[in-house]
Enzyme design. Structure first.
Site, mmCIF file in Angstrom:
data_model
loop_
_atom_site.group_PDB
_atom_site.id
_atom_site.type_symbol
_atom_site.label_atom_id
_atom_site.label_comp_id
_atom_site.label_asym_id
_atom_site.label_seq_id
_atom_site.Cartn_x
_atom_site.Cartn_y
_atom_site.Cartn_z
ATOM 1 N N LYS A 120 18.960 29.243 43.217
ATOM 2 C CA LYS A 120 19.862 28.715 42.191
ATOM 3 C C LYS A 120 21.264 29.265 42.418
ATOM 4 O O LYS A 120 21.539 30.437 42.199
ATOM 5 C CB LYS A 120 19.419 29.097 40.784
ATOM 6 C CG LYS A 120 20.242 28.319 39.734
ATOM 7 C CD LYS A 120 20.233 28.942 38.355
ATOM 8 C CE LYS A 120 21.235 30.039 38.180
ATOM 9 N NZ LYS A 120 22.649 29.604 38.187
ATOM 10 N N GLU A 144 21.428 43.073 43.806
ATOM 11 C CA GLU A 144 22.726 43.502 44.346
ATOM 12 C C GLU A 144 23.714 43.327 43.206
ATOM 13 O O GLU A 144 24.044 42.193 42.842
ATOM 14 C CB GLU A 144 23.148 42.630 45.531
ATOM 15 C CG GLU A 144 22.260 42.727 46.744
ATOM 16 C CD GLU A 144 22.396 44.038 47.483
ATOM 17 O OE1 GLU A 144 23.284 44.846 47.133
ATOM 18 O OE2 GLU A 144 21.597 44.268 48.402
ATOM 19 N N CYS A 147 32.011 42.437 44.918
ATOM 20 C CA CYS A 147 31.264 43.502 44.238
ATOM 21 C C CYS A 147 31.596 44.872 44.825
ATOM 22 O O CYS A 147 31.565 45.872 44.127
ATOM 23 C CB CYS A 147 29.774 43.231 44.305
ATOM 24 S SG CYS A 147 29.185 42.825 45.948
ATOM 25 N N GLU A 157 33.911 47.355 35.890
ATOM 26 C CA GLU A 157 34.183 46.455 36.996
ATOM 27 C C GLU A 157 35.031 45.290 36.475
ATOM 28 O O GLU A 157 34.620 44.567 35.571
ATOM 29 C CB GLU A 157 32.870 45.910 37.570
ATOM 30 C CG GLU A 157 33.096 45.005 38.761
ATOM 31 C CD GLU A 157 31.797 44.526 39.387
ATOM 32 O OE1 GLU A 157 30.877 44.181 38.653
ATOM 33 O OE2 GLU A 157 31.737 44.485 40.631
#
Lengths: 287, 496
Positions: free
Chosen positions: B200, B274, B308, B406
């Site tokens: 997906k 991850e 990331c 983040e």
């Protein structure tokens, strides 16, 4: 005290916790009785470790991590081998404890000790080898030197129900510390009497204080706190019930602890791999 | 420091006083043929969704609608999982490892052949500069399939002393920052190990994944080996919670990663994650400074900071901090923000209005807190589309939100340090542990710092390098497991 059912002149041992290389009683002052398997007489009052004891043990493990993980692999291997020597030297005490508290036959108890010794020797020999077996120099495109090495995951908590298998328990302990991790082990209920001689093995093997910490007490009372502790990096469930395992996994999500749940395993590389992180380093190549 | 910057919009004055003017150099979109309505790729066929619902995907460079995507519902997810199971129990597993490898090699080759089309489409759907999709994303996609294709008939060498087997059906959920590359990171090792896949893609960047479906069709893989379904969070949740999925692989935020981890605690599903990062870029005083500036700039501003492992915290040694920040400002003033399809663009469009608002909000909060802010005044943003200037905050406290959270945008937080110990302590002072950078000309300092950093990827005297042969993944709250290299394959096998 252990072996209270002996003769009056027998000096029984007081069994305490093992935290930061010392033998404290639980700060809670609580205890629980353990009875002999055969005669159901009182064997000893064991410490019923509290949440604060568990936190103290994690703090001790945390402060030991830098020193232990920066020891040379050769040195960690020698210390693990020394544990095998100490376990051999205390064979009769281990055998007596298995027979008296867990109802093992003499042969079963002897075999259990043999398996424990084998596990210490096995992982003593792995301490300076798994890096080469699972590390790598990676052939990346472009002018870079790139290598992957295993590193300890950090502070590991281990929950052991009283259905533990001694050989596997020692395998887990040895595989966890051989790569530089530090450990807090909770041994639950009647299985916990084995803690007394085990703590003495660790205390006399040149193992720095805090690398292995041993708690006795009730799993139900402590497992949530160990699974949710933010300074525990990995948690290992040894023979815990499915319901407890699921709750441990859920609590572990708070800081994404690595959760290791395995059925009976043979000593091997996988057990080391379960408690390492892989670090990959890049550096340019050129003039 | 330096001259006062020009505030006019003629694009000629950076802090250094001079900047080249560039004429537009847009890449053509002729190669790309976008269907108005897109179906689901299930069991080797293009199928309409059961719900009949569609949602729009837009071009963030101008806010215009590109296409409609099918919103896959629980029934569609079930069809896809069943197709994957059927392929796993049949056609895909009946192939010899050598034959499986051949199919994966074919995918790699077709990706190379259609690379221009894929790169342009990726840039249109994602907003990343064409030079990045053309020179980084798509070549890495092909390289990933090529690398793992070769593993398919060598799995006996994967784990010393043990044989391995595939896990079964893998549900894979990927993010919008490197849409096709993340699909490759997930699909290539899964197929090489003998698994079947339901993928997906992210709801804002599904077009290249659907084109990959076409490529997989062209490569002739047995139906159901790879299934691609589009949709948002609900579709992903249906995939995660499907009882016949054996493994979940997720790349995305730590927040969603934790939700997925919680929802699998009562199942036997294997899970790799991850997740996010707040990676530190350490610059020692003995670094090659100009190279380090380039590295810090690409470390945080590459792909609009939607990375990331972005080097979002700069730790610079106090003795060189002023000089370094001066050089950084000068370099930032020459970054070109604009049309992602323009071959000269350095920083493209932010992927969605929601992300843009989130980044702007975090910047506004930090400015309101009185933290020293810089953005190059000479940078001109296009009128339409979702853009933001590259920026940094200087002298940031470790406790500040912009130093801890983040941001996933082109915003750098700068701190200083006096000793290596302090640098390492500050670098490790985060719940994340994905990556870190180190700049020093002294080898022993590089190695001791690299050993002490709690991060899965360390870039020493470089940053943001990737390779199919190199394991990638983080410590602590940056996730579980590795992707890439031999170690990445371990996430897709059972060791016997």
């Amino acid at each position: 005290m252990a072996g209270l059912n002996g003769t009056n002149t027998h000096v029984a041992k007081t069994i305490k916790l093992y935290i930061g290389g010392a033998f404290p009683r639980t700060e809670s002052g609580r205890s629980f009785p353990v009875y002999t398997a055969e005669s159901k007489k009182l064997y000893a009052h064991l410490c019923r470790a509290s949440r604060k004891d568990a936190r103290n043990a994690v703090a001790a493990a945390k402060s030991a991590i830098n020193g232990w993980s920066s020891r040379s692999a050769y040195n960690r291997g020698q210390i693990l081998y020394r544990m095998a020597e100490m376990l051999e030297g205390k064979r009769s005490e281990f055998v007596d404890t298995f027979v008296e508290t867990l109802g093992y036959s003499q042969d079963e108890a002897d075999n259990a000790v043999d398996e424990g010794i084998d596990a210490f020797v096995y992982y003593a020999g792995f301490a300076d080898k798994y890096q080469q077996v699972i590390g790598a120099v990676n052939p990346v495109s472009g002018p870079h030197h790139n290598f992957t090495t295993p590193e300890p995951v950090g502070v590991v908590a281990m929950l052991g129900s009283d259905k533990f298998h001694f050989g596997q328990l020692i395998s887990r302990i040895a595989s966890i510390v051989c790569s530089g991790n530090t450990l807090v082990l909770l041994l639950a209920e009647k299985g916990a009497a084995i803690l007394a001689p085990l703590a003495e093995v660790f205390a006399t093997s040149d193992l720095p204080g805090g690398v292995i910490n041993l708690l006795t007490g009730f799993l139900d009372e402590l497992y949530i706190h160990m699974a949710s502790h933010m300074e525990v990096d990995s948690i290992c469930c040894e023979f815990t019930e499915g319901e407890i395992t699921a709750k441990v996994k859920e609590e572990a999500v708070h800081n994404l602890k690595r959760v290791v749940v395995t059925p009976r395993i043979e000593p091997g590389l996988q057990s080391v791999l379960d408690f390492v992180e892989l670090k990959t380093v890049w550096h340019p190549v050129g003039f | 420091m330096g001259k006062t910057m020009s505030t006019n919009n003629n694009k000629t004055a950076g802090e250094s006083g001079f900047q080249f003017e560039y004429d537009p150099a847009p890449e053509s979109t002729d190669m790309v043929n976008i269907k108005k309505q897109n179906k689901l790729f299930i069991n080797g066929k293009w199928m309409a969704g059961k719900s009949g619902k569609f949602f729009d995907t837009i071009n963030p460079a101008n806010g215009e609608k590109l296409a409609e995507l099918t919103e896959a519902n629980t029934e569609d997810v079930d069809r896809a999982v069943k197709a994957a199971r059927k392929a796993f129990n049949g056609a895909w597993s009946e192939l010899s490892p050598k034959q499986r490898g051949r199919y994966i090699y074919r995918i790699a080759r077709i990706i190379q052949e259609r690379s221009r089309e894929l790169a342009v489409l990726e840039t249109m759907d994602n907003g990343k500069p064409i030079k990045e999709s053309r020179d980084f994303d798509i070549p890495q996609v092909a390289a990933h399939f090529f690398y793992y294709a070769g593993w398919a008939d060598k799995l006996d060498y994967l784990f010393n002393g043990k044989s391995v087997s595939p896990i079964g059906v893998a549900g894979q959920i990927i993010p919008w920052n490197f849409p096709l590359l993340m699909a490759a990171w997930k699909i290539a090792p899964a197929l090489a190990a003998g698994n079947c896949v339901v993928l997906k893609p992210a709801e804002t960047t599904s077009l290249t994944a659907l084109l990959l479906g076409e490529i997989i069709e062209e490569a002739g893989l047995p139906p159901g080996t790879v299934n691609i379904i589009t949709g948002a969070g609900a579709t992903g949740a249906a995939l995660v919670n499907h009882p016949d999925v054996d493994k979940i692989a997720f790349t995305g935020s730590t927040e969603v990663g934790k939700i997925i981890a919680r929802s699998t605690v009562n199942s036997a599903k294997k899970l790799t994650l991850e997740l996010g990062g707040k990676s530190a870029h350490i610059v020692y005083e003995d670094a090659a400074l100009d190279q380090a500036v380039e590295s810090v700039v690409s470390g945080i501003y590459f792909n609009q900071g939607h990375v990331c492992c972005a080097g979002s915290r700069l730790l610079v040694e106090e003795s060189i901090a002023d000089l370094f920040v001066h050089k950084l400002k000068r370099r930032m003033a020459s970054l070109r923000v604009g049309d992602p399809l323009d071959k000269n663009t350095d920083i493209g469009a932010i992927n969605s209005p929601g992300e843009l608002e989130k980044i702007k909000g975090l910047i506004a909060d930090a400015i309101a807190d009185g933290i020293e802010y810089f953005e190059p005044e000479s940078t001109v943003l296009p009128q339409k589309g979702y853009y933001i200037k590259p920026s940094f905050f200087n002298n940031v406290a470790s406790s500040a939100t912009i130093c801890r959270r983040e941001i996933f945008g082109p915003v750098l937080a700068i701190q200083t340090f006096r000793t290596p110990e302090e640098a390492i302590r500050k670098a490790n002072d985060t719940p994340y542990g994905l990556a870190a950078g180190i700049w020093s000309e002294k080898g022993s300092k590089i190695h001791s710092t690299a050993q002490a950093l709690k991060a899965g990827v360390i870039w020493a005297n470089t940053y943001n390098k990737f390779d199919p042969a190199s394991p990638f993944g983080g410590y602590n709250e940056s996730g579980w497991g590795r992707e890439g290299g031999r170690h990445g394959l371990l996430s897709y096998v059972e060791v016997k």
